[in-house]
Scaffold this motif. Structure first.
Motif, PDB file in Angstrom:
ATOM      1  N   VAL A 142       0.843  -1.206   0.000  1.00  0.00           N
ATOM      2  CA  VAL A 142       0.000   0.000   0.000  1.00  0.00           C
ATOM      3  C   VAL A 142       0.875   1.251   0.000  1.00  0.00           C
ATOM      4  N   VAL A 143       1.920   1.252   0.820  1.00  0.00           N
ATOM      5  CA  VAL A 143       2.822   2.405   0.888  1.00  0.00           C
ATOM      6  C   VAL A 143       3.536   2.593  -0.441  1.00  0.00           C
ATOM      7  N   LEU A 144       4.026   1.510  -1.032  1.00  0.00           N
ATOM      8  CA  LEU A 144       4.728   1.608  -2.315  1.00  0.00           C
ATOM      9  C   LEU A 144       3.797   2.136  -3.405  1.00  0.00           C
ATOM     10  N   GLN A 145       2.552   1.695  -3.403  1.00  0.00           N
ATOM     11  CA  GLN A 145       1.591   2.197  -4.388  1.00  0.00           C
ATOM     12  C   GLN A 145       1.334   3.684  -4.189  1.00  0.00           C
ATOM     13  N   SER A 146       1.269   4.113  -2.933  1.00  0.00           N
ATOM     14  CA  SER A 146       1.058   5.529  -2.637  1.00  0.00           C
ATOM     15  C   SER A 146       2.244   6.367  -3.131  1.00  0.00           C
ATOM     16  N   ILE A 147       3.461   5.850  -2.916  1.00  0.00           N
ATOM     17  CA  ILE A 147       4.657   6.552  -3.395  1.00  0.00           C
ATOM     18  C   ILE A 147       4.636   6.652  -4.915  1.00  0.00           C
ATOM     19  N   ALA A 148       4.286   5.550  -5.577  1.00  0.00           N
ATOM     20  CA  ALA A 148       4.231   5.551  -7.042  1.00  0.00           C
ATOM     21  C   ALA A 148       3.227   6.582  -7.553  1.00  0.00           C
ATOM     22  N   GLU A 149       2.074   6.677  -6.893  1.00  0.00           N
ATOM     23  CA  GLU A 149       1.066   7.654  -7.294  1.00  0.00           C
ATOM     24  C   GLU A 149       1.597   9.075  -7.141  1.00  0.00           C
ATOM     25  N   ASP A 150       2.320   9.328  -6.055  1.00  0.00           N
ATOM     26  CA  ASP A 150       2.911  10.656  -5.846  1.00  0.00           C
ATOM     27  C   ASP A 150       3.898  10.996  -6.968  1.00  0.00           C
ATOM     28  N   LEU A 151       4.746  10.032  -7.308  1.00  0.00           N
ATOM     29  CA  LEU A 151       5.779  10.277  -8.309  1.00  0.00           C
ATOM     30  C   LEU A 151       5.202  10.426  -9.719  1.00  0.00           C
ATOM     31  N   ARG A 152       4.120   9.724  -9.994  1.00  0.00           N
ATOM     32  CA  ARG A 152       3.511   9.824 -11.328  1.00  0.00           C
ATOM     33  C   ARG A 152       3.055  11.247 -11.618  1.00  0.00           C
ATOM     34  N   THR A 153       2.656  11.986 -10.571  1.00  0.00           N
ATOM     35  CA  THR A 153       2.198  13.366 -10.777  1.00  0.00           C
ATOM     36  C   THR A 153       3.353  14.311 -11.089  1.00  0.00           C
ATOM     37  N   CYS A 154       4.594  13.849 -10.856  1.00  0.00           N
ATOM     38  CA  CYS A 154       5.774  14.707 -11.041  1.00  0.00           C
ATOM     39  C   CYS A 154       6.514  14.429 -12.343  1.00  0.00           C
ATOM     40  N   LEU A 155       6.079  13.400 -13.081  1.00  0.00           N
ATOM     41  CA  LEU A 155       6.842  12.956 -14.241  1.00  0.00           C
ATOM     42  C   LEU A 155       5.937  12.726 -15.440  1.00  0.00           C
ATOM     43  N   PRO A 156       6.503  12.819 -16.664  1.00  0.00           N
ATOM     44  CA  PRO A 156       5.724  12.443 -17.848  1.00  0.00           C
ATOM     45  C   PRO A 156       5.449  10.938 -17.818  1.00  0.00           C
ATOM     46  N   VAL A 157       4.555  10.460 -18.666  1.00  0.00           N
ATOM     47  CA  VAL A 157       4.164   9.053 -18.657  1.00  0.00           C
ATOM     48  C   VAL A 157       5.363   8.127 -18.813  1.00  0.00           C
ATOM     49  N   GLU A 158       6.305   8.492 -19.685  1.00  0.00           N
ATOM     50  CA  GLU A 158       7.468   7.628 -19.914  1.00  0.00           C
ATOM     51  C   GLU A 158       8.508   7.732 -18.811  1.00  0.00           C
ATOM     52  N   ALA A 159       8.298   8.631 -17.853  1.00  0.00           N
ATOM     53  CA  ALA A 159       9.192   8.811 -16.697  1.00  0.00           C
ATOM     54  C   ALA A 159      10.636   9.075 -17.103  1.00  0.00           C
TER      55      ALA A 159
END
Length: 276
Positions: free
Chosen positions: A17-34
């Protein structure tokens, strides 16, 4: 019951759950291709593959997230073999991060108890290995070395938000300047760290640094791809590294069940070595 999808759907560990939350936070900071604008070399190398390849960060996007992006038209799994026709083929996906499931496999099935140990992640990028190590292991210290100031900043943002600062440290630097850190590391992790981001001569320079400084007897090295594969195209350029005098590869059991999304083939890309 343990291996049923009903059980998987009704049970989700707090770490995931924590890792998914972190991933969601980071997705808002990066383009789709990261990928960042500064990573033009990585983009160029991906385009040179014989099979069209795109970067999809496995930590940020699991299979369900990729499916959703495809439904929204923001990503595709296929490319056209002949423009305008219905002849299509699957795109190649490459990730420079471990998925959440691979992180669990790494810390629960690959590495031993890390109590009192220091782990160094070379090219820590988004910090996935650091967060996974903090949640799934008892490592005393997790250190990421990241050459990109932008990615180092993102990692520090996550560390502060999720109170990881007591065990995680991120150093913005070229790994070749961190010889003392490498010499003292108990575990060193390298996930697709050089091939797409450095020219051949620079890759070899970095490998020489790793091989000369990761010398603590019994220290562990985790790599994707294998050391043999990584060096195969580089040997003969600026010297040869004798792997067999430096490391021994340890066998891993890839046939483990970690939930309905378990993919032993993805686990098989992970290799473990012990310093002789």
């Amino acid at each position: 019951m343990k291996n049923s999808e009903e059980f998987d759907d009704s049970f989700m560990d707090n770490e995931k759950v924590v890792l998914q939350s972190i991933a969601e936070d980071l997705r808002t900071c990066l383009p789709v291709e990261a990928m960042l604008p500064s990573e033009s070399l990585a983009v160029e190398k991906a385009q040179q593959n014989c099979k069209p390849t795109v970067h999809v960060d496995a930590f940020l996007y699991d299979e369900e997230a990729v499916d959703l992006l495809c439904e929204e038209g923001k990503m595709s799994r296929d490319y056209c073999l002949l423009c305008g026709s219905h002849r299509t083929a699957p795109l190649g996906f490459i990730s420079h991060s471990f998925s959440a499931l691979e992180l669990r496999f790494l810390f629960q099935n690959v590495l031993p108890d890390l109590s009192g140990k220091m782990l160094v992640d070379v090219g820590s990028r988004l910090g996935a290995v650091l967060y996974g190590g903090c949640l799934y292991s008892s490592a005393a210290q997790l250190v990421g070395v990241e050459i990109s100031a932008e990615f180092a900043k993102l990692q520090r943002m996550v560390m502060e938000k999720y109170d990881f600062t007591d065990r995680i440290q991120v150093i913005h630097a070229d790994i070749c300047t961190q010889t003392s850190l490498l010499q003292n590391a108990d575990v060193v992790v390298m996930n697709n760290v050089f091939e797409y981001f450095l020219e051949s001569s620079e890759q070899m320079r970095a490998w020489h640094c790793i091989s000369q400084n990761v010398r603590k007897k019994g220290a562990l090295l985790v790599t994707v791809p294998s050391v043999q594969e990584a060096l195969a195209a580089l040997q003969g350029k600026n010297g040869v590294i004798n792997i067999h005098e430096w490391l021994e590869e340890l066998p891993l059991d890839y046939d483990v069940y970690l939930g309905k999304d378990t993919d032993p083939e993805s686990f098989k890309q992970i290799h473990l070595y012990r310093v002789l």
